[in-house]
Design an enzyme around this catalytic site. Sequence first.
Site, PDB file in Angstrom:
ATOM      1  N   ILE A   6       0.856  -1.204   0.000  1.00 22.92           N
ATOM      2  CA  ILE A   6       0.000   0.000   0.000  1.00 22.92           C
ATOM      3  C   ILE A   6       0.880   1.239   0.000  1.00 22.92           C
ATOM      4  CG2 ILE A   6      -1.798   1.248   1.288  1.00 22.92           C
ATOM      5  CD1 ILE A   6      -2.486  -1.350   2.720  1.00 22.92           C
ATOM      6  N   ASN A  75      -2.705   4.403  -2.983  1.00 24.45           N
ATOM      7  CA  ASN A  75      -3.559   5.153  -2.055  1.00 24.45           C
ATOM      8  C   ASN A  75      -2.988   6.525  -1.688  1.00 24.45           C
ATOM      9  OD1 ASN A  75      -5.580   5.306   0.380  1.00 24.45           O
ATOM     10  ND2 ASN A  75      -3.543   5.515   1.308  1.00 24.45           N
ATOM     11  N   TYR A 142      -5.749  18.222  -8.106  1.00 29.31           N
ATOM     12  CA  TYR A 142      -6.244  16.975  -7.522  1.00 29.31           C
ATOM     13  C   TYR A 142      -7.196  16.271  -8.495  1.00 29.31           C
ATOM     14  CZ  TYR A 142      -8.383  13.870  -4.025  1.00 29.31           C
ATOM     15  OH  TYR A 142      -8.846  12.771  -3.319  1.00 29.31           O
TER      16      TYR A 142
HETATM   17  N1  LIG Z   1     -10.598  11.573   2.752  1.00 33.73           N
HETATM   18  C1  LIG Z   1     -11.495  11.648   1.805  1.00 33.73           C
HETATM   19  O1  LIG Z   1     -12.616  12.154   2.002  1.00 33.73           O
HETATM   20  C2  LIG Z   1     -11.206  11.081   0.436  1.00 33.73           C
HETATM   21  C3  LIG Z   1     -12.209  11.184  -0.535  1.00 33.73           C
HETATM   22  C4  LIG Z   1     -11.962  10.667  -1.814  1.00 33.73           C
HETATM   23  C5  LIG Z   1     -10.754  10.039  -2.083  1.00 33.73           C
HETATM   24  N2  LIG Z   1      -9.800   9.960  -1.113  1.00 33.73           N
HETATM   25  C6  LIG Z   1      -8.539   9.293  -1.442  1.00 33.73           C
HETATM   26  O2  LIG Z   1      -8.259   8.295  -0.472  1.00 33.73           O
HETATM   27  C7  LIG Z   1      -6.829   8.111  -0.363  1.00 33.73           C
HETATM   28  C8  LIG Z   1      -6.416   8.182   1.099  1.00 33.73           C
HETATM   29  O3  LIG Z   1      -6.734   9.473   1.584  1.00 33.73           O
HETATM   30  P1  LIG Z   1      -6.823   9.802   3.146  1.00 33.73           P
HETATM   31  O4  LIG Z   1      -8.068  10.574   3.319  1.00 33.73           O
HETATM   32  O5  LIG Z   1      -6.568   8.584   3.961  1.00 33.73           O
HETATM   33  O6  LIG Z   1      -5.591  10.818   3.251  1.00 33.73           O
HETATM   34  P2  LIG Z   1      -4.614  11.166   4.463  1.00 33.73           P
HETATM   35  O7  LIG Z   1      -5.254  10.897   5.757  1.00 33.73           O
HETATM   36  O8  LIG Z   1      -4.141  12.538   4.167  1.00 33.73           O
HETATM   37  O9  LIG Z   1      -3.421  10.107   4.251  1.00 33.73           O
HETATM   38  C9  LIG Z   1      -2.585  10.228   3.122  1.00 33.73           C
HETATM   39  C10 LIG Z   1      -1.543   9.118   3.122  1.00 33.73           C
HETATM   40  O10 LIG Z   1      -0.677   9.377   2.006  1.00 33.73           O
HETATM   41  C11 LIG Z   1       0.651   9.500   2.474  1.00 33.73           C
HETATM   42  N3  LIG Z   1       1.359  10.539   1.746  1.00 33.73           N
HETATM   43  C12 LIG Z   1       0.993  11.833   1.551  1.00 33.73           C
HETATM   44  N4  LIG Z   1       1.967  12.511   0.941  1.00 33.73           N
HETATM   45  C13 LIG Z   1       2.978  11.621   0.735  1.00 33.73           C
HETATM   46  C14 LIG Z   1       4.274  11.714   0.167  1.00 33.73           C
HETATM   47  N5  LIG Z   1       4.779  12.870  -0.286  1.00 33.73           N
HETATM   48  N6  LIG Z   1       5.042  10.591   0.118  1.00 33.73           N
HETATM   49  C15 LIG Z   1       4.585   9.418   0.605  1.00 33.73           C
HETATM   50  N7  LIG Z   1       3.373   9.273   1.161  1.00 33.73           N
HETATM   51  C16 LIG Z   1       2.587  10.364   1.234  1.00 33.73           C
HETATM   52  C17 LIG Z   1       0.543   9.875   3.954  1.00 33.73           C
HETATM   53  O11 LIG Z   1       1.686   9.414   4.676  1.00 33.73           O
HETATM   54  P3  LIG Z   1       2.858  10.390   5.256  1.00 33.73           P
HETATM   55  O12 LIG Z   1       2.225  11.695   5.613  1.00 33.73           O
HETATM   56  O13 LIG Z   1       3.401   9.626   6.410  1.00 33.73           O
HETATM   57  O14 LIG Z   1       3.825  10.499   4.133  1.00 33.73           O
HETATM   58  C18 LIG Z   1      -0.698   9.111   4.380  1.00 33.73           C
HETATM   59  O15 LIG Z   1      -0.362   7.792   4.727  1.00 33.73           O
HETATM   60  C19 LIG Z   1      -6.217   9.207  -1.246  1.00 33.73           C
HETATM   61  O16 LIG Z   1      -5.904   8.658  -2.509  1.00 33.73           O
HETATM   62  C20 LIG Z   1      -7.343  10.216  -1.397  1.00 33.73           C
HETATM   63  O17 LIG Z   1      -7.224  10.982  -2.576  1.00 33.73           O
HETATM   64  C21 LIG Z   1      -9.997  10.477   0.138  1.00 33.73           C
END
Ligand SMILES: NC(=O)c1ccc[n+]([C@@H]2O[C@H](COP(=O)([O-])OP(=O)(O)OC[C@H]3O[C@@H](n4cnc5c(N)ncnc54)[C@H](OP(=O)(O)O)[C@@H]3O)[C@@H](O)[C@H]2O)c1
Length: 239
Positions: A6, A75, A142
Amino acid sequence: MKLVAISGGSRGLGLALAKGYLEAGYQVVEFSRSAPHAFSVPADFSDPEGARAAVAAELGRLAALEYQEIVIVNNAATVQPIGPTSRKEPAEVLYSLNVNVSSAVLFLSEAIRKFQAHPCRKTIVNISSGAALRPYYGWSLYCASKACLETFVRSVALEQGAEPHPFLAISIEPGIIDTEMQAAIRASSEHDFPDLKRFVELKRSGALRSAEQVADAIRSIVRQNHGNGVRYEVRDFAG
Ligand SMILES: NC(=O)c1ccc[n+]([C@@H]2O[C@H](COP(=O)([O-])OP(=O)(O)OC[C@H]3O[C@@H](n4cnc5c(N)ncnc54)[C@H](OP(=O)(O)O)[C@@H]3O)[C@@H](O)[C@H]2O)c1
């Protein structure tokens, strides 16, 4: 043995997926900057070549073993910078595209390369968004990134159809999840993101799903999936 790799499994949806798969007996590896877990490997997706090298080294090691099933989850993503792209610094624009597009494509391509010859059931899961299909003011990078990855994955599905040991490649729209990404959206300004009040209200009214609920639905979709290039929506599978 079953394997799940992942990107962005340190927190949020990626962590909920990692925990669910660990409980189900899978070997799990996640790639993130903070890399806080025993199953974490440090990788900064804003540096595509550095991240690719870290991913290639780890997946190369894991590919020496045999598996009953392999699941690769794209992800990791960022919604930043929020606001019209023309108002952003070039470095911010490149940061977003590096994390959401370049590193995501390299991550999936390394996984395909390393595990192509493995004869077990293999699935590529691209975590997408409604933003792949509809535009949002202030989310141009995005939205474009999510659309790009969906098209990439549909093409990969086609390419895999010609392989003797193909991956199934699918995209899943997870719906709105109560994670740090949503907190970052609520912390933006109406100037950059005019839809802000609606997202604040969604949180206030309890309309967001938990990362665990969404991860359970995604694991169920992956288990049931037999299609290639299919786009699923979690709202069709979660309560
Ligand atoms: N939350 C929502 O409502 C929503 C809705 C639609 C789609 N999504 C999608 O669902 C997925 C997960 O989102 P989430 O809401 O769980 O986001 P999140 O809480 O912001 O988590 C993002 C993850 O991505 C990693 N990440 C971010 N920048 C990175 C970088 N430069 N290098 C490596 N890893 C990085 C972070 O780890 P580190 O910070 O430790 O690097 C974290 O594990 C994403 O693809 C998002 O677009 C989310």
